[in-house]
Write an enzyme that holds these catalytic residues in place. Structure first.
Site, mmCIF file in Angstrom:
data_model
loop_
_atom_site.group_PDB
_atom_site.id
_atom_site.type_symbol
_atom_site.label_atom_id
_atom_site.label_comp_id
_atom_site.label_asym_id
_atom_site.label_seq_id
_atom_site.Cartn_x
_atom_site.Cartn_y
_atom_site.Cartn_z
ATOM 1 C CE LYS A 52 -5.614 0.132 3.335
ATOM 2 N NZ LYS A 52 -5.346 1.529 3.693
ATOM 3 C CD GLN A 96 -3.717 3.442 6.365
ATOM 4 O OE1 GLN A 96 -3.571 2.614 5.471
ATOM 5 N NE2 GLN A 96 -4.910 3.875 6.739
ATOM 6 C CG ASP A 119 -5.198 5.362 -1.064
ATOM 7 O OD1 ASP A 119 -6.102 4.499 -1.076
ATOM 8 O OD2 ASP A 119 -4.533 5.647 -0.062
#
Ligand code: NAD
Length: 281
Positions: A52, A96, A119
């Site tokens: 990322k 994460q 997200d």
């Protein structure tokens, strides 16, 4: 033989467009930034976070990785997220997953400001998707839909069968396909006679997490087969679909690697750019 839907090629094209957009946004004084919060030392998570960061670097987005000790408290994690919520340099925040077991994932995700939730996991964004309102869409299902549309696949009235009912892939993918007027069936670990469902599918999405689970006899000839799975077998990454056998039956197929995974990162970049624009407005 199936037509290969290459996430790699499509994401490379998107990267070029996104690079250009970052330059244009800078002219308007908009500088997107992504913060990734990584708790602990999970090796797969470290790889994902690194990828990322690299993607941000490639398109010119500011990125920060905040590493917290695997033993950190819920309060420390939430304080970190709250600090990033207030940080003007940060347009998108990603926690994460998975978090170490002692931490409450739902509570942590709820701390992220919905407009910075790149997200798309916040309840507000999940609820917006459920009710058909505009919000942040989870990256993997968004990438799946992007691939289908880019390939010019007509979705209206088609039978879509999704194997997997997770909040991050299966359920949001089902909602997106429903919005596209598919007739959607969600299958899961307790589904009886799974192959009877999958053989009806014009669009088959596999998001299970079991290597080579979808075999050729489960696929309708000519179907579009989207493989979301990422499994490691003898050091190799393979999907949930028995690719070699299924590509002979399907009309379209996504490879693993080089399929949906690439699109997930591209959609994360997309969500970060969109978040920066929305916040500037
Ligand atoms: P998950 O473990 O949360 O969900 C798996 C789903 O599969 C469950 O809903 C379960 O009911 C279903 N399932 C399990 N066994 C089954 C069976 N025998 N028959 C039918 N259904 C069964 O996983 P997830 O987070 O949704 O991820 C699924 C897969 O996708 C994993 O391999 C994951 O690594 C991968 N993934 C890939 C990306 C990407 O960018 N390509 C992103 C997220 C997840």
């Amino acid at each position: 033989m199936a037509i290969i839907l290459s996430g790699k090629e499509l994401s490379e094209k998107l990267t070029q467009e996104q690079k250009q957009r970052v330059v244009e946004l800078a002219r308007e004084g908009i500088h997107p930034g992504l913060a990734v919060v990584l708790v602990g030392e999970d090796s797969a998570s470290q790889i994902y976070v690194r990828n990322k960061g690299k993607a941000c670097e490639t398109i010119g987005i500011h990125s920060e990785t905040i590493r917290l000790d695997g033993n950190c408290t819920q309060q420390e994690l939430e304080d970190t997220i709250n600090r990033l919520n207030q940080d003007d340099k940060i347009s998108g925040i990603l926690v994460q997953l998975p978090l170490p077991r002692h931490l409450d994932e739902e509570k942590a995700l709820a701390c992220v400001l919905p407009e910075k939730d790149v997200d798309g996991f916040h309840l507000i964004n999940a609820g917006k998707l459920f009710t058909g309102q505009e919000g942040v869409i989870a990256c993997t299902p968004k990438g799946v839909l992007y691939m289908l549309k880019h390939a010019g696949i007509d979705l209206k009235g088609k039978e879509a069968v999704i194997i997997g009912r997770s909040n991050i892939v299966g359920k949001p993918a089902a909602m997106l396909l429903l919005q596209e007027h598919c007739t959607v069936t969600i299958c899961h670990s307790r589904t009886k006679n799974l192959a009877e469902h999958t053989r009806r599918a014009d669009i088959l999405v596999a998001a299970i997490g079991r290597a080579n689970f979808v075999t050729a006899d489960m696929v309708k000839p000519g179907a579009v087969v989207i493989d979301v799975g990422i499994n490691r077998v003898d050091g190799k990454v393979v999907g949930d679909v028995d690719y070699e056998a299924v590509e002979k039956v399907a009309g379209y197929i996504t490879p693993v690697p080089g399929g949906v995974g690439k699109m997930t990162i591209s959609m994360l970049m997309e969500n970060t750019l969109e978040a920066a624009c929305a916040q500037a407005r």
